[in-house]
Design a protein around this motif. Structure first.
Motif, PDB file in Angstrom:
ATOM      1  N   LEU A 417      49.357  56.017  44.857  1.00  0.00           N
ATOM      2  CA  LEU A 417      48.506  55.631  43.738  1.00  0.00           C
ATOM      3  C   LEU A 417      48.061  54.189  43.933  1.00  0.00           C
ATOM      4  N   VAL A 418      46.757  53.997  44.108  1.00  0.00           N
ATOM      5  CA  VAL A 418      46.213  52.638  44.233  1.00  0.00           C
ATOM      6  C   VAL A 418      45.754  52.193  42.856  1.00  0.00           C
ATOM      7  N   LEU A 419      46.219  51.051  42.414  1.00  0.00           N
ATOM      8  CA  LEU A 419      45.817  50.567  41.099  1.00  0.00           C
ATOM      9  C   LEU A 419      44.423  49.956  41.187  1.00  0.00           C
ATOM     10  N   GLU A 420      43.524  50.470  40.360  1.00  0.00           N
ATOM     11  CA  GLU A 420      42.152  49.936  40.313  1.00  0.00           C
ATOM     12  C   GLU A 420      42.163  48.759  39.337  1.00  0.00           C
ATOM     13  N   THR A 421      42.070  47.535  39.883  1.00  0.00           N
ATOM     14  CA  THR A 421      42.311  46.368  39.033  1.00  0.00           C
ATOM     15  C   THR A 421      41.054  45.776  38.409  1.00  0.00           C
ATOM     16  N   ALA A 422      39.875  46.185  38.859  1.00  0.00           N
ATOM     17  CA  ALA A 422      38.638  45.711  38.208  1.00  0.00           C
ATOM     18  C   ALA A 422      37.518  46.705  38.479  1.00  0.00           C
ATOM     19  N   LEU A 423      36.454  46.631  37.714  1.00  0.00           N
ATOM     20  CA  LEU A 423      35.264  47.431  37.994  1.00  0.00           C
ATOM     21  C   LEU A 423      34.284  46.621  38.847  1.00  0.00           C
ATOM     22  N   PRO A 424      33.501  47.306  39.695  1.00  0.00           N
ATOM     23  CA  PRO A 424      32.630  46.619  40.661  1.00  0.00           C
ATOM     24  C   PRO A 424      31.587  45.690  40.034  1.00  0.00           C
ATOM     25  N   ILE A 425      31.150  45.977  38.819  1.00  0.00           N
ATOM     26  CA  ILE A 425      30.100  45.151  38.206  1.00  0.00           C
ATOM     27  C   ILE A 425      30.517  43.684  38.085  1.00  0.00           C
ATOM     28  N   LYS A 426      31.842  43.421  38.018  1.00  0.00           N
ATOM     29  CA  LYS A 426      32.302  42.035  37.888  1.00  0.00           C
ATOM     30  C   LYS A 426      32.053  41.235  39.167  1.00  0.00           C
ATOM     31  N   PHE A 427      31.943  41.926  40.283  1.00  0.00           N
ATOM     32  CA  PHE A 427      31.804  41.239  41.578  1.00  0.00           C
ATOM     33  C   PHE A 427      30.602  41.819  42.322  1.00  0.00           C
TER      34      PHE A 427
END
Ligand SMILES: *Cc1c(COP(=O)(O)O)cnc(C)c1O
Length: 475
Positions: A417-427
């Motif tokens: 399980l890879v933790l998704e720590t942010a959504l792409p729109i932030k970067f």
């Protein structure tokens, strides 16, 4: 439940006493005296997850660590925090399959689109509750390079008894991050853009906090990642991820965590210590590989400013990992004198310590399940591109570091399980570099950059920041 300091201070405190505190008085970090064991209760907790959902699962776990908030109140706080309205789905932290054996656990659908909302939203409600109970107020002073500051502001906006003064380096956050923070017009939220770099902001916060008279008079507090309540809130989604990836309680899973200050993965360590069947905890770093170096060699070497790289996964750009002391304390059999010698004496004298020859070091892998890996800008671009081409998924830069490292650490039959720590729109800039097109904007964030802003620009000057706080602390 009582809490102790990793550096051996004699005090034993209760949850609400340490809730509003940062470090222990001796400079150590707080940990529970022991980890509550859930081995015989997994089926029951799975049932709670399946029938009552995330908020009630959070309550069942938090109450093992919190005995100075009445249960009915704690349950109400959890249910008020973890709602579909705030986190975008009924599962709160839903799991989705990426490829055979690899899953993404979404932790980034809260108000600021990064995983820090998972803990900070609870912290906002806990602070408001405890401050009202005490009849006190708090002025939170912080420094942010992006995700922490916005998560804190969205958690504290409109909360009674709390004001936030958040410093950030002027012009250095992504345009989306700046717009997120500066468009908050709430009376209790104060954005202070400092003419300087992130370290200047952090130095200002330290200088203000070291002025004990000012700190007491203006009730200055923090919400940084060493706060135990934040870490505890994060333990819950490891359980939720486990229950979604498995059907039987004997099954094991592994987690890969894009890491900076070791707060997120330390919560995984706590979940594992409680008895959650976790085969491996994989630390993924970017070019700032302090942690990868430690887990490979036993050498923990903090970086000076000039050795800290500015990367395209900026929330992992750390020079030292502020929660790491918690794990080392456990690794050394909870030897507080030895922990203090390493973190207080060795680090300040020479900037590193080396456990490579220590008998406990091998146990980081064998007994505690840790592994690690590193990902660079080129790896990040390649992973984002490949994930988009093969699965039609756009992942953010930090999550891409996780996916890259996770693939190197797969074990047959153990879901990763890879933790998704942010959504792409932030970067967005890096996503565009990788894909030639900007990431999709989630609904509700249209026109964010054009909204009116509230931010005060200042030179890197402690006196001016103090004057600003003095002026607004009684509003
Ligand atoms: C804060 C952050 C991290 C690092 O988490 P730690 O708890 O500091 O290890 C990783 N990714 C994103 C997007 C973050 O905001």
């Amino acid at each position: 439940m009582r809490y102790l300091s990793t550096r051996g201070h004699a005090d034993r405190k209760r949850f609400c006493e340490i809730l509003l505190e940062g470090l222990a008085p001796d400079g150590g970090l707080y940990l529970p005296e022991s980890y509550p064991q859930i081995a015989g209760r997994l089926a029951e907790l799975r049932q709670v997850w399946a029938t009552r959902g995330y908020a009630d699962l959070a309550f069942e776990i938090l109450k093992l660590y919190i005995d100075d908030i009445p249960e009915a109140d704690l349950l109400a706080l959890c249910r008020k925090t973890y709602t579909q309205e705030v986190f975008g789905s009924p599962e709160i932290a839903p799991l989705r399959r990426l490829e055979d054996g690899v899953y993404l656990q979404a932790l980034s659908n809260g108000p600021t689109l990064a995983f820090k909302d998972m803990a900070m939203q609870l912290l906002g409600n806990l602070f408001e509750y405890e401050l009202a109970r005490r009849g006190e107020e708090l002025n939170i002073l912080g420094a942010t390079s992006g995700d922490t500051g916005s998560a804190a502001e969205y958690a504290m906006r409109g909360k009674k008894g709390v004001r936030v003064f958040m410093t950030s380096p002027k012009g250095r956050m992504s345009p989306f991050q700046q717009a997120q923070m500066f468009s908050l017009l709430d009376e209790n939220i104060h954005n202070i853009a400092i003419d300087g770099v992130f370290d200047d902001c952090q130095d200002i916060v330290k200088a203000v906090s070291n002025d004990l008279e000012f700190k007491r008079r203006y009730k200055i507090g923090t919400v940084n990642s060493i706060n135990w309540a934040r870490l505890l809130a994060q333990v819950v989604y490891y359980f939720a991820g486990y229950f979604q990836a498995t059907t039987r309680d004997e099954q094991q899973v592994a987690f890969t965590v894009p890491s900076g200050n070791f707060g997120n993965i330390c919560a995984g360590h706590v979940a594992r210590m409680m008895g959650l069947p976790v085969a491996r905890l994989v630390v993924a770093t970017n070019e700032n590989d302090v942690l990868d170096e430690f887990f490979r060699t036993g050498m923990y070497r903090v970086r000076v400013g000039a050795d800290t790289h500015e990367t395209s996964s900026p929330s992992m750009d750390i020079s030292k990992a502020s929660n790491f002391e918690r794990f080392v304390f456990d690794l050394l059999g909870r030897d507080a004198a030895k922990t203090k010698a390493l973190f207080s004496d060795a680090l300040s004298a020479q900037g590193f310590f080396d456990l490579g020859q220590h008998p406990a070091f091998a146990e980081a892998k064998t007994r505690y399940g840790f592994a690690s890996g590193k990902s660079t800008h080129l790896n990040r671009l390649a992973t984002i591109r490949d994930t988009h081409q093969r699965f039609g998924e756009v992942i953010d830069t930090h999550t891409a570091d996780g996916v890259k490292v996770a693939r190197e650490q797969l074990q047959p039959g153990v879901p990763m399980l890879v933790l998704e720590t942010a959504l792409p729109i932030k970067f967005a800039a890096t996503i565009e570099e990788a894909l030639g097109q900007p990431p999709a904007r989630p609904p509700g964030f249209e026109g964010l950059e054009a909204k009116p802003r509230k931010v005060r620009v200042m030179p890197a000057d402690v006196a001016q920041v103090k004057a600003y706080i003095t002026e607004h602390a009684a509003d």
